[in-house]
Design a protein around this motif. Structure first.
Motif, mmCIF file in Angstrom:
data_model
loop_
_atom_site.group_PDB
_atom_site.id
_atom_site.type_symbol
_atom_site.label_atom_id
_atom_site.label_comp_id
_atom_site.label_asym_id
_atom_site.label_seq_id
_atom_site.Cartn_x
_atom_site.Cartn_y
_atom_site.Cartn_z
ATOM 1 N N UNK A 150 9.743 -13.935 -65.743
ATOM 2 C CA UNK A 150 9.873 -15.188 -65.224
ATOM 3 C C UNK A 150 11.319 -14.871 -64.189
ATOM 4 N N UNK A 151 11.396 -15.865 -63.449
ATOM 5 C CA UNK A 151 12.530 -15.949 -62.405
ATOM 6 C C UNK A 151 13.537 -16.891 -62.892
ATOM 7 N N UNK A 152 14.700 -16.138 -62.994
ATOM 8 C CA UNK A 152 15.789 -17.015 -63.339
ATOM 9 C C UNK A 152 16.666 -17.368 -62.024
ATOM 10 N N UNK A 153 16.912 -18.961 -62.186
ATOM 11 C CA UNK A 153 17.755 -19.337 -61.098
ATOM 12 C C UNK A 153 19.201 -19.831 -61.815
ATOM 13 N N UNK A 154 20.125 -19.200 -61.247
ATOM 14 C CA UNK A 154 21.482 -19.224 -61.799
ATOM 15 C C UNK A 154 22.105 -20.295 -61.121
ATOM 16 N N UNK A 155 22.598 -21.503 -61.624
ATOM 17 C CA UNK A 155 23.271 -22.613 -60.758
ATOM 18 C C UNK A 155 24.760 -22.632 -60.803
ATOM 19 N N UNK A 156 25.282 -21.508 -61.676
ATOM 20 C CA UNK A 156 26.733 -21.454 -61.760
ATOM 21 C C UNK A 156 27.642 -21.324 -60.470
ATOM 22 N N UNK A 157 27.175 -20.538 -59.676
ATOM 23 C CA UNK A 157 28.053 -20.420 -58.369
ATOM 24 C C UNK A 157 27.608 -21.892 -57.460
ATOM 25 N N UNK A 158 26.555 -22.389 -57.441
ATOM 26 C CA UNK A 158 26.439 -23.478 -56.613
ATOM 27 C C UNK A 158 27.215 -24.759 -57.285
ATOM 28 N N UNK A 159 27.597 -24.594 -58.606
ATOM 29 C CA UNK A 159 28.427 -25.753 -59.194
ATOM 30 C C UNK A 159 29.981 -25.386 -59.194
ATOM 31 N N UNK A 160 30.191 -24.478 -58.678
ATOM 32 C CA UNK A 160 31.620 -23.867 -58.530
ATOM 33 C C UNK A 160 32.508 -24.687 -57.840
#
Length: 270
Positions: A217-227
């Motif tokens: 599956x594709x993992x979409x990491x949101x951590x940088x977006x919320x930084x």
């Protein structure tokens, strides 16, 4: 020769070509990339839209959550929202996946936070001491390391069996707290607590990413977006402790879903 009719004719042709080219590049055509897409949203409160306005029903689904926003922007052929606040991995397998169509083309999901004890851990850290907070975070870390991988594997396998040709996007969770300042306001968590919870969140995301990738599956990491937009920060995209309704506590607000989660799904969906 009278140049006026010729000039007018050229202008008319130019205007017609401009109209044709503008229509060809219109947003409607861009959205048509998903005109044949059957989209299903699965998962917990971070997918149902808890924390944003307009929640309704027992599952607290909101039109401001990222699945509904993505649907409004891309106009897929169909959208089925099976998300539910409070869902754990076994809920996805037993109460959500069976209601998917086998012809589903696109699936999005956030899951795993409730299995790891998200709500009780944050509550314990809110009311307890630094040492109490660290103990419950450590318990959660043990679960994430020892048991969650198998729960995620079983859930992802169930999704694949039900929708064998779907493009599945697994979205992670944001790191909740800003730690750039020692102070988090009156009643806010100490820096020690915030760091402990953030460390737990990073382990959770890393574990989800590894299992999602193992499933293909594709993992979409949101951590940088919320930084820079965590609780206690100057421009938070995550609600702090909220009394009315209390379920909004430590969930994304509308900005978090619009500027954090929605672009992550858009990029991953293609």
């Amino acid at each position: 020769m009278n140049r006026r009719p010729a000039v007018l004719a050229c202008l008319a042709i130019t205007s017609l070509l401009t109209l044709v080219l503008t229509t060809a590049a219109s947003p409607a055509q861009a959205a048509s990339a998903f005109a044949d897409t059957d989209y299903v949203a699965l998962g917990d409160s971070y997918s149902s839209g808890v924390g944003a306005p307009g929640q309704s029903g027992l599952c607290l689904r909101s039109s401001r959550g990222y699945p509904a926003q993505w649907t409004a922007a891309n106009d897929p052929r169909s959208f089925t929202n099976l998300t539910c606040g409070g869902a754990e991995t076994d809920d996805v397998r037993s109460l959500q996946v069976p209601f998917m169509s086998s012809g589903t083309d696109l699936v999005s999901i956030t899951i795993g936070g409730n299995d790891a004890g998200f709500a009780p851990t944050v509550i314990s850290c809110t009311v307890g001491s630094d040492a109490d907070c660290q103990r419950v975070v450590d318990d959660g870390r043990d679960y994430i390391t020892d048991e969650l991988p198998a729960d995620l594997d079983a859930t992802y396998a169930a999704i694949r069996r039900r929708a064998p040709h779907a493009h599945v996007v697994v979205l992670g969770y944001p790191v909740l707290f800003d730690t750039s300042s020692a102070s988090c306001g009156i009643g806010g968590m100490s820096l020690t607590k915030r760091r402990a919870l953030n460390d737990g969140a990073r382990l959770l995301d890393d574990t989800i990413a590894a299992r999602a990738q193992a499933a293909g599956f594709t993992f979409a990491d949101v951590r940088d977006r919320f930084a820079g937009h965590g609780v206690c920060g100057p421009s938070p995209w995550i609600n702090g402790l909220t009394l009315l309704p209390p379920t909004d506590s430590f969930h994304p607000n509308q900005s978090g879903y619009t500027y954090g989660y929605l672009p992550a799904l858009s990029d991953a969906a293609g």
